[in-house]
Scaffold this active site. Structure first.
Site, short mmCIF file in Angstrom:
data_model
loop_
_atom_site.label_atom_id
_atom_site.label_comp_id
_atom_site.label_asym_id
_atom_site.label_seq_id
_atom_site.Cartn_x
_atom_site.Cartn_y
_atom_site.Cartn_z
N ILE A 59 0.89 -1.34 -0.10
CA ILE A 59 0.39 0.02 -0.02
C ILE A 59 0.94 1.29 -0.03
O ILE A 59 0.56 2.15 -0.64
CB ILE A 59 -0.91 -0.09 1.32
CG1 ILE A 59 -1.68 -1.38 1.28
CG2 ILE A 59 -1.83 1.39 1.02
CD1 ILE A 59 -2.64 -1.64 0.26
N GLY A 60 1.88 1.19 0.75
CA GLY A 60 2.87 2.48 0.86
C GLY A 60 2.33 3.58 1.63
O GLY A 60 2.41 4.75 1.14
N ASN A 87 -1.53 4.90 14.56
CA ASN A 87 -0.35 4.29 14.05
C ASN A 87 0.29 5.51 13.29
O ASN A 87 -0.19 6.04 12.41
CB ASN A 87 -0.62 3.04 13.23
CG ASN A 87 0.63 2.50 12.31
OD1 ASN A 87 1.16 2.84 11.74
ND2 ASN A 87 0.80 1.21 12.98
N CYS A 118 7.54 -0.39 8.37
CA CYS A 118 6.62 -0.55 7.24
C CYS A 118 7.89 -1.01 6.02
O CYS A 118 8.66 -0.32 5.95
CB CYS A 118 5.99 0.61 6.70
SG CYS A 118 5.22 0.63 5.37
#
Ligand SMILES: Cc1cc2nc3c(=O)[nH]c(=O)nc-3n(C[C@H](O)[C@H](O)[C@H](O)COP(=O)(O)O)c2cc1C
Length: 294
Positions: A59-60, A87, A118
């Protein structure tokens, strides 16, 4: 809890869509999508690929940005009984500190989950979490900028997760979330190219459960902080495994994208297990599998 990125902001278009679907008021907390200082469009499509027993996503960090979050989402959360944890993700340590400062004292925000894990963005994210020193640097900066509870979410894409966890604990984290996704790739054989627009993605779902469980088990031996287990939890027995490995709470991510009531089913199943086994307090089960092997 719901895991970040798998139920948006717990609502859609200001409707309480997710909570209406599954009655989220009963959950321990909702963790919202990763939030950055500026809005982000995320990575090019395609951004999802199903795998055997799992999901690859890239998703980025698509999100509305912290200012819109504070204006549009937090006033709605403030009226909910379920706590919402935000988050946060940044490219620099200062980004994290600014995010924490902006969210400090905002009604409707019950805690911060610091995403240093991430795998789908170039700068920041997992780069910070892979190394004890930078992980501690981000944690200390967030700690200094907020009085909210600080959960630090670690990446499995590192050589020694216990060392990173110890550094983060020392730097002032209140809890550790384990784990974010594992780096992976899929190839589209008809195009002879990587399937995802971003080339690589993060693997989640049942496929990663044994890895996540191992990391919870290892970190529980290394630090005294509460651990929030996450990674492939789809049923109550999955969650109980994490609790017995040392987790004080759990998050359900990918399973909730398949079955929105998965987090509540897990909660109900834990209660049923406790009744069946005569367990009065969940604390009796936390880390029990680790202690037997000391
Ligand atoms: C579509 C998708 C988006 C995600 N977005 C985020 C995010 O924004 N921040 C974050 O910390 N984790 C994010 N994650 C990781 C999950 O919160 C969780 O750590 C991971 O998926 C493992 O749990 P699971 O197997 O239960 O899904 C995302 C996962 C998925 C599948």
């Amino acid at each position: 809890m719901t895991a970040s990125g798998t139920c948006g902001y717990g609502m859609e278009d200001n409707q309480e869509e997710y909570s209406h679907l599954v009655g989220t008021e009963k959950l321990g907390a909702i963790v919202c999508k990763g939030t950055t200082l500026k809005p982000r469009d995320g990575n090019p499509q395609p951004r999802l690929a199903e795998t055997a027993s799992g999901l690859l996503n890239s998703i980025g960090l698509q999100n509305i940005g912290v200012d819109a979050l504070i204006k549009e989402k937090t006033p709605i959360w403030a009226g909910w009984r379920v706590p919402v944890i935000v988050n946060i993700a940044g490219d620099t340590i200062d980004d994290y500190a600014q995010l924490a400062g902006k969210l400090d004292g905002v009604a409707g925000v019950s805690g911060l989950e610091v995403n240093i894990s991430c795998p789908n963005v170039k700068a920041g994210g997992a780069e910070f979490g892979a190394n004890p020193k930078s992980a501690a640097g981000v944690t200390a900066a967030v700690r200094a900028a907020t009085s909210l509870p600080v959960l630090v979410k670690l990446t499995p894409n590192t050589t020694d997760i216990a060392k990173v966890a110890m550094a983060v604990a020392e730097a002032g984290a209140d809890a550790i979330t384990l784990i974010n996704t594992l780096k992976g790739i899929a190839i589209d054989i008809s195009r002879r190219k990587p399937l995802l627009g971003n080339i690589t993605g993060g693997l989640s779902g049942p496929a990663i459960k044994p890895v996540a469980l191992y990391m919870v088990y290892e970190v529980a031996k290394a630090v005294d902080l509460p651990i929030i287990g996450c990674g492939g939890i789809a049923t109550a027995s999955d969650a109980i495994e994490f609790i017995m490995a040392g987790a004080s709470a759990v998050q359900v991510g990918t399973a909730g994208m398949v079955n929105p009531s998965a987090p509540l089913d897990v909660l109900k199943g834990i209660k049923e297990f406790m009744e069946k086994e005569g367990v009065e307090d969940i604390a009796e089960l936390i880390g029990v599998a680790g202690r037997q092997n000391d």
